[in-house]
Design a protein around this motif. Sequence first.
Motif, PDB file in Angstrom:
ATOM      1  N   ARG B  72       0.831  -1.218   0.000  1.00 40.62           N
ATOM      2  CA  ARG B  72       0.000   0.000   0.000  1.00 40.62           C
ATOM      3  C   ARG B  72       0.855   1.253   0.000  1.00 40.62           C
ATOM      4  NH1 ARG B  72      -3.586  -1.929   4.924  1.00 40.62           N
ATOM      5  NH2 ARG B  72      -5.417  -2.725   3.840  1.00 40.62           N
ATOM      6  N   PHE B  73       2.045   1.132   0.637  1.00 40.31           N
ATOM      7  CA  PHE B  73       2.843   2.331   0.905  1.00 40.31           C
ATOM      8  C   PHE B  73       4.074   2.444   0.012  1.00 40.31           C
ATOM      9  CE2 PHE B  73       1.194   1.107   5.288  1.00 40.31           C
ATOM     10  CZ  PHE B  73       0.054   1.865   5.148  1.00 40.31           C
ATOM     11  N   TYR B  74       4.508   1.328  -0.537  1.00 34.95           N
ATOM     12  CA  TYR B  74       5.725   1.331  -1.352  1.00 34.95           C
ATOM     13  C   TYR B  74       5.395   0.810  -2.752  1.00 34.95           C
ATOM     14  CZ  TYR B  74       8.421   1.931   2.960  1.00 34.95           C
ATOM     15  OH  TYR B  74       8.933   2.408   4.129  1.00 34.95           O
ATOM     16  N   PRO B  75       6.041   1.405  -3.761  1.00 37.73           N
ATOM     17  CA  PRO B  75       5.746   0.951  -5.126  1.00 37.73           C
ATOM     18  C   PRO B  75       6.312  -0.435  -5.414  1.00 37.73           C
ATOM     19  CG  PRO B  75       7.469   2.648  -5.143  1.00 37.73           C
ATOM     20  CD  PRO B  75       6.949   2.564  -3.731  1.00 37.73           C
ATOM     21  N   GLU B  76       7.364  -0.835  -4.680  1.00 39.85           N
ATOM     22  CA  GLU B  76       8.024  -2.096  -5.026  1.00 39.85           C
ATOM     23  C   GLU B  76       8.086  -3.045  -3.838  1.00 39.85           C
ATOM     24  OE1 GLU B  76      11.022  -1.227  -8.578  1.00 39.85           O
ATOM     25  OE2 GLU B  76      11.894  -0.835  -6.611  1.00 39.85           O
ATOM     26  N   THR B  77       7.599  -4.225  -4.032  1.00 37.82           N
ATOM     27  CA  THR B  77       7.673  -5.240  -2.968  1.00 37.82           C
ATOM     28  C   THR B  77       8.150  -6.567  -3.553  1.00 37.82           C
ATOM     29  OG1 THR B  77       5.340  -5.774  -3.291  1.00 37.82           O
ATOM     30  CG2 THR B  77       5.841  -4.210  -1.538  1.00 37.82           C
ATOM     31  N   TRP B  78       9.123  -6.481  -4.444  1.00 41.12           N
ATOM     32  CA  TRP B  78       9.569  -7.697  -5.135  1.00 41.12           C
ATOM     33  C   TRP B  78      10.483  -8.562  -4.282  1.00 41.12           C
ATOM     34  CZ3 TRP B  78      14.780  -6.990  -5.209  1.00 41.12           C
ATOM     35  CH2 TRP B  78      15.260  -5.673  -5.284  1.00 41.12           C
ATOM     36  N   PHE B  79      11.077  -8.005  -3.246  1.00 38.27           N
ATOM     37  CA  PHE B  79      11.936  -8.844  -2.405  1.00 38.27           C
ATOM     38  C   PHE B  79      11.062  -9.516  -1.357  1.00 38.27           C
ATOM     39  CE2 PHE B  79      15.237 -10.033   0.593  1.00 38.27           C
ATOM     40  CZ  PHE B  79      16.258 -10.435  -0.259  1.00 38.27           C
ATOM     41  N   GLN B  80      11.001 -10.815  -1.386  1.00 34.66           N
ATOM     42  CA  GLN B  80      10.047 -11.556  -0.574  1.00 34.66           C
ATOM     43  C   GLN B  80      10.490 -11.618   0.887  1.00 34.66           C
ATOM     44  OE1 GLN B  80       6.982 -13.162  -1.859  1.00 34.66           O
ATOM     45  NE2 GLN B  80       7.510 -11.438  -3.169  1.00 34.66           N
ATOM     46  N   LEU B  81       9.902 -10.764   1.699  1.00 27.40           N
ATOM     47  CA  LEU B  81      10.189 -10.766   3.134  1.00 27.40           C
ATOM     48  C   LEU B  81       8.958 -11.305   3.856  1.00 27.40           C
ATOM     49  CD1 LEU B  81      11.818  -7.211   3.406  1.00 27.40           C
ATOM     50  CD2 LEU B  81      13.008  -9.408   3.398  1.00 27.40           C
ATOM     51  N   GLY B  82       9.108 -12.464   4.478  1.00 29.08           N
ATOM     52  CA  GLY B  82       7.980 -13.091   5.163  1.00 29.08           C
ATOM     53  C   GLY B  82       7.720 -12.468   6.523  1.00 29.08           C
ATOM     54  N   ASP B  83       6.577 -12.759   7.086  1.00 29.65           N
ATOM     55  CA  ASP B  83       6.209 -12.212   8.392  1.00 29.65           C
ATOM     56  C   ASP B  83       7.183 -12.678   9.485  1.00 29.65           C
ATOM     57  OD1 ASP B  83       3.934 -10.877   7.371  1.00 29.65           O
ATOM     58  OD2 ASP B  83       2.809 -12.746   7.425  1.00 29.65           O
ATOM     59  N   LEU B  84       7.574 -13.943   9.441  1.00 29.11           N
ATOM     60  CA  LEU B  84       8.516 -14.462  10.438  1.00 29.11           C
ATOM     61  C   LEU B  84       9.914 -13.903  10.177  1.00 29.11           C
ATOM     62  CD1 LEU B  84       7.368 -18.216  10.448  1.00 29.11           C
ATOM     63  CD2 LEU B  84       6.645 -16.367  11.971  1.00 29.11           C
ATOM     64  N   ASP B  85      10.293 -13.888   8.914  1.00 30.89           N
ATOM     65  CA  ASP B  85      11.586 -13.372   8.479  1.00 30.89           C
ATOM     66  C   ASP B  85      11.744 -11.902   8.875  1.00 30.89           C
ATOM     67  OD1 ASP B  85      13.997 -13.346   7.024  1.00 30.89           O
ATOM     68  OD2 ASP B  85      12.987 -12.786   5.172  1.00 30.89           O
ATOM     69  N   LEU B  86      10.672 -11.119   8.746  1.00 33.91           N
ATOM     70  CA  LEU B  86      10.731  -9.688   9.066  1.00 33.91           C
ATOM     71  C   LEU B  86      11.203  -9.438  10.498  1.00 33.91           C
ATOM     72  CD1 LEU B  86       7.634  -8.200   7.240  1.00 33.91           C
ATOM     73  CD2 LEU B  86       9.945  -7.240   7.183  1.00 33.91           C
TER      74      LEU B  86
END
Lengths: 311, 311
Positions: B72-86
Amino acid sequence: VGAARFLRGLRSLLEPDALNVIVNTGDDESFFGLHVSPDVDTILYTLAGLSPLAQGWGIAGDSFRCLQALGRFYPETWFQLGDLDLATHIYRTDSLRRGQSLSQVTAQLARQLHVRQRVLPMTDDPVRTFVDVAGQGPLPFQRYLVRRRGRGRVRRIEARGVERARPAPGVLRSLRQAGAILLPPSNPFVSIGPILALPGVRALLQRRRARVAAVSPMVGGAPVKGPLHRMLRGLGHEVSPVAVAALYQDIASLFVLDKRDARLAPRIAALGMQPLVTDTLMTTPGRARHLAQAVLRVLDGSAPGRAKSRS
Amino acid sequence: VGAARFLRGLRSLLEPDALNVIVNTGDDESFFGLHVSPDVDTILYTLAGLSPLAQGWGIAGDSFRCLQALGRFYPETWFQLGDLDLATHIYRTDSLRRGQSLSQVTAQLARQLHVRQRVLPMTDDPVRTFVDVAGQGPLPFQRYLVRRRGRGRVRRIEARGVERARPAPGVLRSLRQAGAILLPPSNPFVSIGPILALPGVRALLQRRRARVAAVSPMVGGAPVKGPLHRMLRGLGHEVSPVAVAALYQDIASLFVLDKRDARLAPRIAALGMQPLVTDTLMTTPGRARHLAQAVLRVLDGSAPGRAKSRS
């Protein structure tokens, strides 16, 4: 919760550009290095239609997987930050570090959540509310409210930094130009108080007193939610809507009492405030709308030569 | 993927305190203001048993709800960061901002993930790998690899900052004291290269050449995974394990060739390196263990008067 419900009522009555919301930032907190603005987010999520209706915070349907994983690295994970909610805090933190102000970030968040009303954090400067609880010393507000569940005898409440904080851009202008200024049914010490304590705000409201209404956050002598009764008692006040009204005596001309407290109306009048007795328990969206309408109607009627349709 | 699989093989053979892993940080990247160290995390998750076996990155069973909301906030989210990984990236970022070094944070993460092997980021100083691709200019490594899927003609690869970066505490000592130094089947330019380019590392390995083995990242003339073939071609090398061996000629005495490339063994020998021909495709944990065992055995045998049991 009270403020959010009241806001839903107002939102259903007013065009988006007729509604400016000035939001407390005294309970902002840093969790895991992320800047969390709980009140701002509650308002944004409410206006975006993302809030769970029953619960006072967060995003409907959120999950808590990241928070659970953070529990591996941090001893405390008592502040419930959901996976969806975390995106807001990550974005806010990132934007603040890039040099944006909190009000700029808030405007961006509002735009990206399709919120068309104006949401103004009260200040871009750091203000931190501390609640001094007997035997525990001054606790940052979220720790007091969430971690300690608002328990203990309150000795003092302090919005640290507020006397040096400047109202955020648009706050004073918005208060100067508003047709009506509404203090929602929120805690007068920790939710409304920090805003009133900002340099210039209280004096401005005193001048605009005829256009200011406050809604009682107490029904039947008890707060609808939260530790307000303990704060009133601890700080030497009567535990009563009258005590809340007295805190606003110089700045509000209208005070909305719940019908269950009708007998207190003469004491409100004795403070020099007009009592409006109605149902303040916003158990349905219809009731919230009705309450907002009633308040606006009285304020409009009291404005010499100024009807709502022209304001 | 190759390094992680090889590491699983080594882990199954060695006591935890006998295994030090020095990890590339050239593909570290900031996403959403969070410091992500993809290679360090892959190693940590692998050693912690959290990695999905088939996939080369992340945590098994992770979800991507926060990333979706970040969209919603960033144009690019191609790097897959998981909820646990975050949680890892939030903790790392928070700790770095509090003044910890990357190696201190990595040690903390390892401890909290119950990893008993020593994981050393190659440096605490900033190094960023850029891949200069025809028509696109220098791309930060993750953008090149993940966003652009490693496509395009490679003109140059540069580990910016590496000549001023100091090896992290423990890196040189570990390389000086190791009984065996293993270069896993990884990309020699972007995974191993930045480590070798750190001041002091290459010279040290040249002195310890008898104890250094490299495993070919190519099988049957093609890389097992990734754009290594394009890099070799673009940088003017032969697309062959022999070209990879040549990059290590001065620092490794042993080069492990896949059996499908057995015919190249004489060319490895011609480089002054001992060829070890075996099955390098680690399609099962058993094969990974077998490969690791074979390499260690030859290195041990080649050490004058030094058997593995005494090292």
